[in-house]
Design a protein around this motif. Structure first.
Motif, mmCIF file in Angstrom:
data_model
loop_
_atom_site.group_PDB
_atom_site.id
_atom_site.type_symbol
_atom_site.label_atom_id
_atom_site.label_comp_id
_atom_site.label_asym_id
_atom_site.label_seq_id
_atom_site.Cartn_x
_atom_site.Cartn_y
_atom_site.Cartn_z
ATOM 1 N N SER A 92 0.826 -1.212 0.000
ATOM 2 C CA SER A 92 0.000 0.000 0.000
ATOM 3 C C SER A 92 0.859 1.260 0.000
ATOM 4 N N VAL A 93 1.941 1.256 0.792
ATOM 5 C CA VAL A 93 2.829 2.426 0.822
ATOM 6 C C VAL A 93 3.534 2.597 -0.517
ATOM 7 N N LEU A 94 4.009 1.500 -1.099
ATOM 8 C CA LEU A 94 4.689 1.583 -2.395
ATOM 9 C C LEU A 94 3.741 2.085 -3.478
ATOM 10 N N ALA A 95 2.513 1.565 -3.495
ATOM 11 C CA ALA A 95 1.536 2.023 -4.484
ATOM 12 C C ALA A 95 1.223 3.498 -4.292
ATOM 13 N N GLY A 96 1.070 3.920 -3.031
ATOM 14 C CA GLY A 96 0.803 5.333 -2.768
ATOM 15 C C GLY A 96 1.937 6.230 -3.214
ATOM 16 N N VAL A 97 3.182 5.811 -2.964
ATOM 17 C CA VAL A 97 4.350 6.616 -3.361
ATOM 18 C C VAL A 97 4.451 6.706 -4.879
ATOM 19 N N LEU A 98 4.239 5.591 -5.567
ATOM 20 C CA LEU A 98 4.377 5.577 -7.022
ATOM 21 C C LEU A 98 3.387 6.519 -7.701
ATOM 22 N N VAL A 99 2.218 6.680 -7.126
ATOM 23 C CA VAL A 99 1.230 7.600 -7.698
ATOM 24 C C VAL A 99 1.444 9.020 -7.183
ATOM 25 N N ALA A 100 1.794 9.150 -5.904
ATOM 26 C CA ALA A 100 1.863 10.468 -5.273
ATOM 27 C C ALA A 100 3.053 11.295 -5.740
ATOM 28 N N PHE A 137 -17.112 2.566 1.969
ATOM 29 C CA PHE A 137 -17.553 2.898 0.617
ATOM 30 C C PHE A 137 -17.049 1.877 -0.400
ATOM 31 N N ILE A 138 -15.722 1.611 -0.353
ATOM 32 C CA ILE A 138 -15.127 0.714 -1.351
ATOM 33 C C ILE A 138 -15.569 -0.724 -1.129
ATOM 34 N N LEU A 139 -15.453 -1.185 0.121
ATOM 35 C CA LEU A 139 -15.822 -2.567 0.394
ATOM 36 C C LEU A 139 -17.329 -2.771 0.321
ATOM 37 N N PRO A 151 -10.787 -11.073 -15.979
ATOM 38 C CA PRO A 151 -10.064 -12.338 -15.793
ATOM 39 C C PRO A 151 -9.273 -12.403 -14.491
ATOM 40 N N VAL A 152 -9.261 -11.311 -13.713
ATOM 41 C CA VAL A 152 -8.430 -11.225 -12.505
ATOM 42 C C VAL A 152 -9.293 -11.426 -11.262
ATOM 43 N N THR A 153 -8.830 -12.297 -10.378
ATOM 44 C CA THR A 153 -9.482 -12.494 -9.086
ATOM 45 C C THR A 153 -8.785 -11.634 -8.048
ATOM 46 N N VAL A 154 -9.528 -10.749 -7.420
ATOM 47 C CA VAL A 154 -8.970 -9.817 -6.441
ATOM 48 C C VAL A 154 -9.431 -10.246 -5.053
ATOM 49 N N GLY A 155 -8.458 -10.555 -4.198
ATOM 50 C CA GLY A 155 -8.757 -11.010 -2.853
ATOM 51 C C GLY A 155 -8.864 -9.865 -1.860
ATOM 52 N N PRO A 156 -9.209 -10.179 -0.617
ATOM 53 C CA PRO A 156 -9.340 -9.133 0.410
ATOM 54 C C PRO A 156 -8.048 -8.356 0.635
ATOM 55 N N ALA A 157 -6.900 -9.026 0.579
ATOM 56 C CA ALA A 157 -5.622 -8.338 0.811
ATOM 57 C C ALA A 157 -5.378 -7.271 -0.256
ATOM 58 N N ALA A 158 -5.671 -7.595 -1.512
ATOM 59 C CA ALA A 158 -5.473 -6.622 -2.589
ATOM 60 C C ALA A 158 -6.404 -5.425 -2.423
ATOM 61 N N LYS A 159 -7.620 -5.667 -1.946
ATOM 62 C CA LYS A 159 -8.558 -4.561 -1.716
ATOM 63 C C LYS A 159 -8.067 -3.653 -0.591
ATOM 64 N N VAL A 160 -7.489 -4.240 0.449
ATOM 65 C CA VAL A 160 -6.948 -3.433 1.537
ATOM 66 C C VAL A 160 -5.762 -2.614 1.050
ATOM 67 N N GLY A 237 -13.662 -6.379 10.813
ATOM 68 C CA GLY A 237 -14.288 -7.230 9.817
ATOM 69 C C GLY A 237 -14.300 -6.644 8.422
ATOM 70 N N LEU A 238 -13.509 -5.583 8.186
ATOM 71 C CA LEU A 238 -13.482 -4.932 6.879
ATOM 72 C C LEU A 238 -12.245 -5.295 6.066
ATOM 73 N N GLY A 239 -11.339 -6.082 6.650
ATOM 74 C CA GLY A 239 -10.089 -6.414 5.974
ATOM 75 C C GLY A 239 -9.987 -7.892 5.655
ATOM 76 N N ILE A 240 -8.902 -8.510 6.110
ATOM 77 C CA ILE A 240 -8.667 -9.933 5.870
ATOM 78 C C ILE A 240 -9.702 -10.742 6.641
ATOM 79 N N GLN A 241 -10.287 -11.713 5.950
ATOM 80 C CA GLN A 241 -11.388 -12.474 6.535
ATOM 81 C C GLN A 241 -10.908 -13.829 7.058
ATOM 82 N N PRO A 242 -11.420 -14.263 8.231
ATOM 83 C CA PRO A 242 -11.125 -15.612 8.718
ATOM 84 C C PRO A 242 -11.626 -16.649 7.705
ATOM 85 N N PRO A 243 -10.982 -17.818 7.645
ATOM 86 C CA PRO A 243 -9.958 -18.315 8.570
ATOM 87 C C PRO A 243 -8.547 -17.843 8.287
#
Length: 295
Positions: A92-100, A137-139, A151-160, A237-243
């Motif tokens: 997340s920090v790397l993505a933010g820096v690359l755009v910012a 809003f996003i989730l 064609p891409v499966t986006v998991g909870p970690a990528a959304k966070v 409960g808005l991020g990585i989901q159990p288990p």
């Protein structure tokens, strides 16, 4: 005169290299311990999803951090959660820096013009939204489980990662813009403009290397904030989901058992979050001191 010159030369030779303060060493130890847990821990631990003991067993030789309410090894789950938290934070920090950084360079180079105003007003509007409001809003639109984007499966970690990168973007852009505004006032930039050096070359070759250091120092500090934010989102409960283990959802699942005497279930993951956050802040402040003062 020769004696004075010799004295100055002697002082230069005996000047000590920059060294970490005790607080800096403390931060370094905390950060290295967390990195060791996140990198090496999952390699030596058992399967974090496997039930290898009885429910709520206290720490022992068989289970270093004890077990959770389902009998899963808490060391394995904490190590795997630390690894995931670290990956999400760095991503997340790397993505933010690359755009910012490009946005901050563009705004700073055109400081006071409409381009600067448009970029900064947009980022200010984004900054006004707390990370948890953005999460809702996003989730709320994408869901907090896996989503299929073509064609891409986006998991909870990528959304966070996406969510945190958006919330960090204004802060990094402000630092990059401020550093750019200082640099464009320097004489060398005016000379480059006079001799006809292309604008893109001035920005990418001359300004960028001088703008990056303060941004990278801030980015290091924000890794700690990202780890804490990811843990907080998962706790709610808005991020990585159990288990799948996350420091946040481990802590969330442990709250009901603290009063039953299972202190290790909540204290250990909470302590990991606390120490790495303190460590990154201490070490980041130390790096900032050494870069700024050189002593």
């Amino acid at each position: 005169m020769s004696n004075a010159t010799a004295t100055v030369a002697t002082r230069r030779r005996t000047r000590r290299a920059p060294r970490l303060s005790p607080l800096g060493w403390t931060g370094l130890v905390f950060v290295l311990a967390f990195a060791l847990l996140a990198v090496v821990g999952p390699l030596i631990a058992v399967d974090p999803l496997a039930r290898t003991g009885g429910p709520l067993e206290a720490p022992s030789g068989a289970h270093w951090f004890g077990t959770d309410n389902l009998g899963r090894d808490l060391f394995a789950r904490t190590a795997d959660g630390a690894r995931l938290s670290l990956l999400v934070a760095i991503g997340s920090v790397l993505a933010g820096v690359l755009v910012a950084v490009p946005l901050g360079l563009l705004a700073g180079y055109h400081g006071g013009r409409w381009i600067d105003d448009a970029i900064m007003r947009t980022l200010e509007a984004l900054q006004a939204l707390p990370v948890f409001i953005l999460a809702l809003f996003i989730l709320g639109m994408l869901g907090n489980g896996e989503s299929q984007w073509g064609p891409v499966t986006v998991g909870p970690a990528a959304k966070v990662v996406l969510l945190l990168a958006l919330s960090f973007l204004p802060y990094f852009a402000r630092v990059a813009r401020a550093a750019t505004l200082v640099e464009v006032q320097e004489e060398y930039v005016n000379c480059l403009r006079v001799v006809g050096v292309p604008r893109w070359r001035i920005v990418t070759v001359e300004l960028l290397p001088n703008v990056l250091p303060p941004v990278l120092v801030q980015a290091f500090l924000w890794v700690g904030i990202a780890i804490f934010s990811e843990s907080a989102l998962s706790f709610l409960g808005l991020g990585i989901q159990p288990p799948d283990p996350s420091l946040g959802n481990i802590l969330s699942g442990a709250t009901s058992y603290l009063m039953l005497g299972a202190w290790w279930f909540s204290i250990i993951p909470g302590l990991v979050i606390l120490l790495v956050t303190i460590g990154i802040n201490l070490l980041g402040d130390e790096v900032d001191r050494l870069l700024g003062n050189g002593r």
